[in-house]
Design a protein around this motif. Structure first.
Motif, PDB file in Angstrom:
ATOM      1  N   GLY A  39       3.407  -7.099  13.863  1.00 23.16           N
ATOM      2  CA  GLY A  39       3.480  -8.285  13.210  1.00 23.16           C
ATOM      3  C   GLY A  39       2.699  -7.886  11.694  1.00 23.16           C
ATOM      4  O   GLY A  39       2.166  -6.859  11.173  1.00 23.16           O
ATOM      5  N   PHE A  40       3.288  -8.759  10.742  1.00 22.13           N
ATOM      6  CA  PHE A  40       3.025  -8.224   9.456  1.00 22.13           C
ATOM      7  C   PHE A  40       1.486  -8.273   9.278  1.00 22.13           C
ATOM      8  O   PHE A  40       0.913  -7.638   9.040  1.00 22.13           O
ATOM      9  N   SER A  41       0.663  -8.882   9.685  1.00 21.17           N
ATOM     10  CA  SER A  41      -0.194  -9.553   9.220  1.00 21.17           C
ATOM     11  C   SER A  41      -1.212  -8.652   9.740  1.00 21.17           C
ATOM     12  O   SER A  41      -2.474  -8.096   9.008  1.00 21.17           O
ATOM     13  N   LYS A  42      -1.487  -7.929  10.757  1.00 18.04           N
ATOM     14  CA  LYS A  42      -1.357  -6.681  11.478  1.00 18.04           C
ATOM     15  C   LYS A  42      -1.316  -5.088  11.258  1.00 18.04           C
ATOM     16  O   LYS A  42      -1.827  -4.857  11.497  1.00 18.04           O
ATOM     17  N   MET A  43      -0.069  -5.310  10.666  1.00 18.59           N
ATOM     18  CA  MET A  43       0.653  -3.992  10.115  1.00 18.59           C
ATOM     19  C   MET A  43      -0.314  -3.799   8.829  1.00 18.59           C
ATOM     20  O   MET A  43      -1.234  -3.772   7.706  1.00 18.59           O
ATOM     21  N   SER A  44      -0.219  -2.398   9.029  1.00 16.34           N
ATOM     22  CA  SER A  44      -1.605  -1.474   8.492  1.00 16.34           C
ATOM     23  C   SER A  44      -0.130  -0.351   7.554  1.00 16.34           C
ATOM     24  O   SER A  44       0.569   0.173   8.191  1.00 16.34           O
ATOM     25  N   ILE A  45      -0.976   0.580   6.681  1.00 16.17           N
ATOM     26  CA  ILE A  45       0.297   1.332   5.760  1.00 16.17           C
ATOM     27  C   ILE A  45      -0.482   2.804   6.346  1.00 16.17           C
ATOM     28  O   ILE A  45       0.543   3.339   7.315  1.00 16.17           O
ATOM     29  N   GLU A  46      -1.738   2.709   7.104  1.00 19.81           N
ATOM     30  CA  GLU A  46      -2.521   3.554   8.078  1.00 19.81           C
ATOM     31  C   GLU A  46      -1.683   3.922   9.417  1.00 19.81           C
ATOM     32  O   GLU A  46      -1.142   5.415   9.633  1.00 19.81           O
ATOM     33  N   GLY A  47      -1.168   2.614   9.766  1.00 17.20           N
ATOM     34  CA  GLY A  47      -0.021   2.466  11.553  1.00 17.20           C
ATOM     35  C   GLY A  47       1.126   2.655  10.837  1.00 17.20           C
ATOM     36  O   GLY A  47       2.071   3.284  11.855  1.00 17.20           O
ATOM     37  N   ILE A  48       1.618   2.563   9.712  1.00 16.24           N
ATOM     38  CA  ILE A  48       2.867   2.939   9.571  1.00 16.24           C
ATOM     39  C   ILE A  48       3.293   4.572   8.961  1.00 16.24           C
ATOM     40  O   ILE A  48       4.606   5.423   9.634  1.00 16.24           O
ATOM     41  N   ALA A  49       2.360   4.832   8.565  1.00 14.88           N
ATOM     42  CA  ALA A  49       2.519   6.308   8.691  1.00 14.88           C
ATOM     43  C   ALA A  49       2.024   7.428   9.510  1.00 14.88           C
ATOM     44  O   ALA A  49       2.890   8.084  10.408  1.00 14.88           O
ATOM     45  N   ARG A  50       1.058   6.991  10.277  1.00 11.85           N
ATOM     46  CA  ARG A  50       0.707   7.530  12.039  1.00 11.85           C
ATOM     47  C   ARG A  50       2.117   7.598  12.437  1.00 11.85           C
ATOM     48  O   ARG A  50       2.616   8.583  13.222  1.00 11.85           O
ATOM     49  N   ARG A  51       2.611   6.723  12.562  1.00 10.37           N
ATOM     50  CA  ARG A  51       4.354   6.038  13.138  1.00 10.37           C
ATOM     51  C   ARG A  51       4.846   7.156  12.562  1.00 10.37           C
ATOM     52  O   ARG A  51       6.028   7.728  13.456  1.00 10.37           O
ATOM     53  N   ALA A  52       5.208   6.944  11.608  1.00  7.75           N
ATOM     54  CA  ALA A  52       6.524   7.991  10.747  1.00  7.75           C
ATOM     55  C   ALA A  52       5.950   9.272  10.999  1.00  7.75           C
ATOM     56  O   ALA A  52       6.867  10.152  10.770  1.00  7.75           O
ATOM     57  N   GLY A  53       4.613   9.219  11.293  1.00  9.42           N
ATOM     58  CA  GLY A  53       4.611  11.086  11.042  1.00  9.42           C
ATOM     59  C   GLY A  53       3.991  11.802   9.829  1.00  9.42           C
ATOM     60  O   GLY A  53       4.708  12.900   9.698  1.00  9.42           O
ATOM     61  N   VAL A  54       4.155  10.643   8.780  1.00  6.02           N
ATOM     62  CA  VAL A  54       3.520  11.717   7.723  1.00  6.02           C
ATOM     63  C   VAL A  54       1.984  10.816   7.151  1.00  6.02           C
ATOM     64  O   VAL A  54       1.652  10.265   7.736  1.00  6.02           O
ATOM     65  N   GLY A  55       1.741  11.471   5.345  1.00  5.07           N
ATOM     66  CA  GLY A  55       1.085  11.463   4.970  1.00  5.07           C
ATOM     67  C   GLY A  55       0.628   9.441   5.009  1.00  5.07           C
ATOM     68  O   GLY A  55       1.806   9.387   3.854  1.00  5.07           O
ATOM     69  N   LYS A  56      -0.435   8.483   4.086  1.00  5.28           N
ATOM     70  CA  LYS A  56      -0.229   7.764   3.473  1.00  5.28           C
ATOM     71  C   LYS A  56      -0.108   8.197   2.236  1.00  5.28           C
ATOM     72  O   LYS A  56       0.878   7.178   1.589  1.00  5.28           O
ATOM     73  N   THR A  57      -0.317   9.029   1.802  1.00  9.03           N
ATOM     74  CA  THR A  57       0.332   9.127   0.513  1.00  9.03           C
ATOM     75  C   THR A  57       1.985   9.551   0.364  1.00  9.03           C
ATOM     76  O   THR A  57       2.622   8.664  -0.393  1.00  9.03           O
ATOM     77  N   ALA A  58       2.954   9.234   1.295  1.00  6.21           N
ATOM     78  CA  ALA A  58       4.216   9.437   1.460  1.00  6.21           C
ATOM     79  C   ALA A  58       5.028   7.684   1.149  1.00  6.21           C
ATOM     80  O   ALA A  58       6.068   7.658   0.686  1.00  6.21           O
ATOM     81  N   VAL A  59       3.761   7.049   1.953  1.00  5.14           N
ATOM     82  CA  VAL A  59       4.115   5.745   1.670  1.00  5.14           C
ATOM     83  C   VAL A  59       3.875   4.863   0.387  1.00  5.14           C
ATOM     84  O   VAL A  59       4.857   4.849  -0.079  1.00  5.14           O
ATOM     85  N   TYR A  60       2.629   5.517   0.083  1.00  4.29           N
ATOM     86  CA  TYR A  60       2.631   5.059  -1.393  1.00  4.29           C
ATOM     87  C   TYR A  60       3.170   5.573  -2.819  1.00  4.29           C
ATOM     88  O   TYR A  60       3.539   5.039  -2.840  1.00  4.29           O
ATOM     89  N   ARG A  61       3.609   6.979  -2.115  1.00  6.29           N
ATOM     90  CA  ARG A  61       5.301   7.252  -3.557  1.00  6.29           C
ATOM     91  C   ARG A  61       6.411   6.231  -3.480  1.00  6.29           C
ATOM     92  O   ARG A  61       6.176   6.254  -4.872  1.00  6.29           O
ATOM     93  N   ARG A  62       6.427   5.418  -2.249  1.00  6.20           N
ATOM     94  CA  ARG A  62       7.593   4.456  -2.398  1.00  6.20           C
ATOM     95  C   ARG A  62       7.587   3.998  -2.719  1.00  6.20           C
ATOM     96  O   ARG A  62       8.428   2.992  -2.844  1.00  6.20           O
TER      97      ARG A  62
END
Length: 202
Positions: A39-62
């Motif tokens: 869900g949205f409330s528990k979702m985190s950039i860290e979890g997204i990055a881990r699931r995508a196989g990228v670093g957090k920086t890759a998410v924050y750049r976008r």
């Protein structure tokens, strides 16, 4: 004076030009999975990055936050849009609109993510405004086209309300498909189209 340094000529461009599309797609896919799982409330950039196989920086750049990431995802879904039906009859248009909507409501954005975002929208005006702009407004535009054509044919009287039409046509389908999550029985869309037409022309 123009530089003749070969290293300078090969230097990679800065900014958006170096963003890899496959990484962007992987992040978007990870957002779908994270939203459906936690869900949205528990979702985190860290979890997204881990699931995508990228670093957090890759998410924050976008995207600068998980909110902007999710809003971008919802907007991209809405941009796909639904074609305005033009069958030549009110029943045909309503039935076609229900067919389009039933397919759209089976998409993970509609069936899993939007209900969660609607809860968050009660606490976050930015989410509420985006949902209204990219989802509700586009649906109202389709209903307006159906009503406009019906008025031109004489199927509906002048002044027929597109907002009421949208509620009567899509409301029951959304309730069953997204809220109750029941399968649609055979002939359901046909009977729903007849009921909506009867209510609109009453």
């Amino acid at each position: 004076m123009t530089s003749t340094d070969p290293k300078a000529a090969r230097r990679a461009p800065a900014g958006a030009a170096v963003l890899r599309e496959d990484v962007t797609d992987a992040i978007r896919a990870a957002v779908f999975e994270e939203l459906a799982t936690v869900g949205f409330s528990k979702m985190s950039i860290e979890g997204i990055a881990r699931r995508a196989g990228v670093g957090k920086t890759a998410v924050y750049r976008r995207w600068k936050s998980k909110l902007h990431l999710v809003l971008d995802l919802v907007s991209a879904f809405a941009v796909q849009g639904l074609p305005a039906p033009a069958t030549g009859s009110l029943y045909g248009d309503v039935r076609a609109l229900l067919e389009f909507a039933s397919h759209a409501l089976r998409h993970p954005v509609a069936s899993q993510i939007i209900p969660d975002l609607l809860v968050e929208a009660a606490r976050n005006p930015e989410i509420a405004n985006t949902i209204k702009e990219v989802l509700l407004d586009s649906q109202q535009g389709l209903a307006a086209a159906v009503v406009r054509d019906a008025v031109a044919r004489g199927d509906l009287p002048e002044g027929a309300d597109p907002e009421r039409a949208l509620e009567l046509i899509i409301g029951p389908l959304y309730w069953r498909a997204v809220v109750v999550r029941d399968d649609l029985p055979k002939g359901y869309l046909d009977s729903l189209a007849r009921a909506a037409v009867a209510a609109l022309t009453a």
